[in-house]
Design an enzyme around this catalytic site. Structure first.
Site, PDB file in Angstrom:
ATOM      1  N   ASP A 267       0.859  -1.174   0.000  1.00 14.99           N
ATOM      2  CA  ASP A 267       0.000   0.000   0.000  1.00 14.99           C
ATOM      3  C   ASP A 267       0.908   1.241   0.000  1.00 14.99           C
ATOM      4  OD1 ASP A 267      -2.323   1.694   0.506  1.00 14.99           O
ATOM      5  OD2 ASP A 267      -1.529   1.846   2.553  1.00 14.99           O
TER       6      ASP A 267
ATOM      7  N   SER B 286      -2.488   0.863  -5.013  1.00 16.87           N
ATOM      8  CA  SER B 286      -2.913   2.052  -4.285  1.00 16.87           C
ATOM      9  C   SER B 286      -4.259   2.598  -4.758  1.00 16.87           C
ATOM     10  CB  SER B 286      -1.844   3.143  -4.468  1.00 16.87           C
ATOM     11  OG  SER B 286      -2.279   4.368  -3.954  1.00 16.87           O
ATOM     12  N   ASN B 287      -4.962   3.253  -3.820  1.00 20.62           N
ATOM     13  CA  ASN B 287      -6.150   4.032  -4.166  1.00 20.62           C
ATOM     14  C   ASN B 287      -5.799   5.256  -5.010  1.00 20.62           C
ATOM     15  OD1 ASN B 287      -8.296   2.636  -2.987  1.00 20.62           O
ATOM     16  ND2 ASN B 287      -8.229   3.768  -1.043  1.00 20.62           N
TER      17      ASN B 287
ATOM     18  N   ARG C  30      -7.930  13.014   6.661  1.00 23.16           N
ATOM     19  CA  ARG C  30      -7.651  11.621   6.335  1.00 23.16           C
ATOM     20  C   ARG C  30      -8.882  10.734   6.578  1.00 23.16           C
ATOM     21  NH1 ARG C  30      -5.188   7.693   3.401  1.00 23.16           N
ATOM     22  NH2 ARG C  30      -4.576   5.903   4.631  1.00 23.16           N
TER      23      ARG C  30
ATOM     24  N   TYR D  37      -0.231   5.048   0.628  1.00 24.27           N
ATOM     25  CA  TYR D  37      -0.535   6.109   1.591  1.00 24.27           C
ATOM     26  C   TYR D  37      -0.700   5.558   3.007  1.00 24.27           C
ATOM     27  CZ  TYR D  37      -1.374   8.694  -2.685  1.00 24.27           C
ATOM     28  OH  TYR D  37      -1.231   9.276  -3.925  1.00 24.27           O
TER      29      TYR D  37
END
Lengths: 223, 223
Positions: A11, A117-118, A42, A13
């Protein structure tokens, strides 16, 4: 009874890159509120990815992140100008690499390394370049091509397709518990990085291993 | 250019019934922590519904609520016994009806009234009975038969099927912004009850109307 891990997928972030790097910039802009703003920003960023996935209303991570910032400022009664919003958003392109990340990536480099990742490609590119990691990863995979966010199983399936591996041949590393749970749910061999000794969520599925640092990630000994 | 509203569908938890009714019981158990525990419990309860929906790992609302309570107590370092957990869970069966709910239900009763809730039938039954509303609703619909939580569009579709109406013939009422957004996303005519003047989330879709009390919900005047 797991098979050997043939690739490590990280991942981005919160795991390799510290999203709370924005605290300093936020604190300078809104003295006394930097940490709270960063936390609410966040939290809402994640909530909005989940809600948009469930509603079938994907927008890329840049747009979601900008919306979450606007919400957080309004909720905290902080008047932010468009220029200030751009400035905070731009910190996302050069987040600090966690201190243990470089050593961990070197130690695991005998297997293929990748990011899942997003983040949209336009965010991930500058981030990786800023950290000098352009040559490190065999694949940098973004949910953007699927138009759905983690922890939808289709996101993790992207990594098996792209890397040509079975789910349990992939070692997945995340410091976000919900992401680690989603990856376990899909079938990866999962390491949850619990840096700050936080409480594990209870969502019906657990990561395989819990460590406190990226450098503690290792080939699991399977009996 | 909307059609006439033929039925009013209400969210239960947080809209008709006050989930923070549990504060008093929590405060008695953990003095000084009742409000914080109630808030973290609720936040995690919602997160777990979203994450489980995305992972395809449905568990009923009772189990999700119990997990969220366990998480919240551990995160806040509150030692809760199984008996105390049962006691807090049981407050969910007799949450207070909001003060404006009864008048609002009477005012709208010339149309059919219904509930569409994340709650399992075993939770909704006692709740409605405790409030003396057994005769009020034409339908009490639970996500449990679908094994997916709000704001997945399939949840809202259940109401159109059960009531035999088009989406925009249904007036949907929720104080949870993300639920109101999900209902708008599906096509209901939506009233968001913003009791405490909170900030609206930014998830790409908005409710049609915003009011501060249930008694302000009314047939919209459409030009």
């Amino acid at each position: 009874m797991k098979t050997t891990i043939k690739a490590w997928v990280f991942d981005a972030y919160g795991t390799l890159f510290d999203v709370h790097s924005v605290i300093a910039a936020a604190e300078e802009m809104f003295p006394g509120n930097g940490r709270s703003l960063s936390q609410l920003w966040r939290q809402k960023q994640l909530e909005y990815t989940w809600l948009r996935s469930l509603m079938g209303r994907y927008a890329d991570f840049s747009e979601v992140t900008r919306s979450a910032l606007a919400y957080a400022c309004e909720a905290m009664d902080l008047a932010i100008t468009p220029g200030q919003a751009d400035e905070l958003m731009s910190t996302y392109n050069h987040l600090a690499l966690f201190p243990d990340a470089r050593d961990a990536l070197i130690a695991l480099a005998s297997s293929r390394l990748a990011i899942l990742s997003n983040g949209a490609p336009a965010m991930l590119g500058p981030l990786i370049q800023h950290a000098g990691l352009e040559q490190t990863f065999a694949a940098v995979m973004s949910v953007d091509e699927l138009k759905i966010f983690k922890p939808d199983p289709r996101v993790y399936a992207l990594a098996t397709r792209r890397l040509g591996l079975q789910a349990d041949e992939i070692g997945f590393v995340s410091s976000n518990y919900w992401d680690a749970a989603g990856a376990s749910n899909f079938g990866f061999t999962v390491f949850w990085i619990n840096r700050n000794n936080v409480t594990a969520d209870l969502v019906g599925v657990q990561p395989d291993f819990v460590v406190s640092k990226l450098t503690e990630v290792a080939r699991p000994v399977i009996s």
